[in-house]
Structure formats: structure tokens, C-alpha cells
Write a protein that holds these residues in place. Structure first.
Motif, PDB file in Angstrom:
ATOM      1  N   ASP A  48     -13.187  -0.342  -6.275  1.00  0.00           N
ATOM      2  CA  ASP A  48     -11.794  -0.244  -6.723  1.00  0.00           C
ATOM      3  C   ASP A  48     -11.604  -1.150  -7.932  1.00  0.00           C
ATOM      4  N   GLU A  49     -11.082  -0.598  -9.022  1.00  0.00           N
ATOM      5  CA  GLU A  49     -10.993  -1.326 -10.291  1.00  0.00           C
ATOM      6  C   GLU A  49     -10.304  -2.672 -10.136  1.00  0.00           C
ATOM      7  N   LYS A  52     -12.735  -5.229  -8.262  1.00  0.00           N
ATOM      8  CA  LYS A  52     -14.167  -5.225  -8.544  1.00  0.00           C
ATOM      9  C   LYS A  52     -14.773  -6.626  -8.630  1.00  0.00           C
TER      10      LYS A  52
END
Length: 209
Positions: A48-49, A52
Motif C-alpha cells: 500500500d503506497e 510502504k
């Protein structure tokens, strides 16, 4: 369910007392929906951005215990003043997720404005709170927000009528004093601000080591 299995025993152990307690039916349903959400989607991972650079797995493996109500003996008024400056306006203090009225400052609040803790507001006027919480499960940002919804017991509740301005900041002070045992709490902040209203809300999170 990546990473969620480790945290689930804690969540499930806390939930039955809430589902069988004095909560209104709509809140019990919300708790069930939130726990179902996290059981299906899990917690954030490095894929998940926004997460991260955060490793969630070690957090989920900590054997947390639920925080119990009761103000810490170490969090007396002078200690609180050192942890958070006096902003001049009302201040709600929460210790380990639970409201501490003896540590809070709620004087000089206009009658039409409501600044209190969630547990009191729910007990006094649950119909006002229901529209704030009755959201569909897909609106949760991630597994942590869903788990928070499922297990929240207390927090701040602020209701500002339309076209009302609060000049002094509202200070929400969340203090943690865990001692030697890892504990977990799930406070939330609910703000119901009418059209044309204006206010400054400051959240401070601090802990005693």
C-alpha cells in the motif's frame, strides 16, 4: 487476510461485551460491520503506497491488553501542563483512551456549543451521534480505522451549530501511560460542524515513558 490474524484474538475478545452491552442497536451493527470489513481486507502492507515505509506485522504481534478506565497517578496537573501548552480555550483530556474530567478544562463554553466526550454524548443523546457514525463499511480507510470503529469506547464529541464561530482553540489531549504492560485503546474524535461554522481544533498525543 494478510497480517490481520495476529490482531484478531484481541479484537474478538473485546467485541462480545460491546455487542451484549448497553450500546444502541445501530452501534452494535456498526461494530459488527467494521470487524467484518477488516476480517475480509486485512491490515495495510508495504504494497500500500501510504504504508510502504511502515512495517505493520511487528505491531500486530505485540500482546496488547485493553486499557482500563482510571486516570494515571503520574498524570497530575503539572505533568499535563508540561506535555501540552495551555491554548486558552476548552481542553478535553483522555488518559489511555478514556475521558479524564478532572484533568479537563471545560469552562466558558457557550451554551449552544457542545464539547464533551463520546461516552457521555452517546448516553445523553444517541440520536444526535447516530448520523455521524452510521456509515457504510466501504468508507473505512484501512484495517486500523475499521478496528477502531469496532472497538471505540470513548473520545471527543464536538457539536458546533450553523454560523457559529469559536474564537479560542479546542484542545484535545490524548495521553498514554502504559507502565510495563503493552495496552491498546481506541479513542475517536467526532466533529459535527454546521454550515458556516468556524473553529480551530488541536489534537495532541503524548506519552509518559
Amino acid at each position: 487476510m494478510s497480517g490481520a490474524a495476529d490482531a484478531f484474538p484481541l479484537a474478538i475478545s473485546q467485541l462480545p461485551s460491546k455487542l451484549n452491552g448497553n450500546d444502541p442497536d445501530w452501534l452494535k451493527g456498526l461494530r459488527r460491520s467494521a470487524l467484518q470489513w477488516v476480517s475480509e481486507r486485512g491490515f495495510p502492507t508495504a504494497k500500500d503506497e501510504a504504508w510502504k515505509y511502515t512495517r505493520v506485522a511487528p505491531i500486530l504481534k505485540i500482546p496488547f491488553k485493553p486499557a482500563e478506565p482510571g486516570a494515571s497517578r503520574r498524570l497530575v496537573a503539572p505533568a499535563i501542563d508540561q506535555l501540552a501548552c495551555d491554548l486558552g480555550g476548552p481542553r478535553l483530556v483522555f488518559v489511555n483512551g478514556h475521558f479524564a474530567p478532572e484533568r479537563s478544562l471545560l469552562k466558558s463554553i457557550p451554551r449552544e456549543i457542545r464539547i464533551t466526550n463520546f461516552a457521555s454524548a452517546l448516553h445523553e443523546d444517541g440520536r444526535t451521534i447516530e448520523p455521524l457514525l452510521s456509515r457504510s463499511p466501504h468508507e473505512h480507510l484501512n484495517g486500523f480505522t475499521a478496528l477502531n470503529t469496532a472497538l471505540a469506547e470513548d473520545g471527543a464529541f464536538i457539536h458546533i451549530p450553523p454560523n457559529t464561530t469559536i474564537e479560542e482553540p479546542i484542545h484535545l489531549l490524548f495521553l498514554s501511560d502504559t507502565g510495563s504492560t503493552p495496552i491498546v485503546s481506541h479513542p475517536k474524535t467526532w466533529v459535527l460542524a454546521g454550515p458556516g461554522s468556524r473553529a480551530t481544533i488541536v489534537e495532541t498525543h503524548a506519552s509518559i515513558l
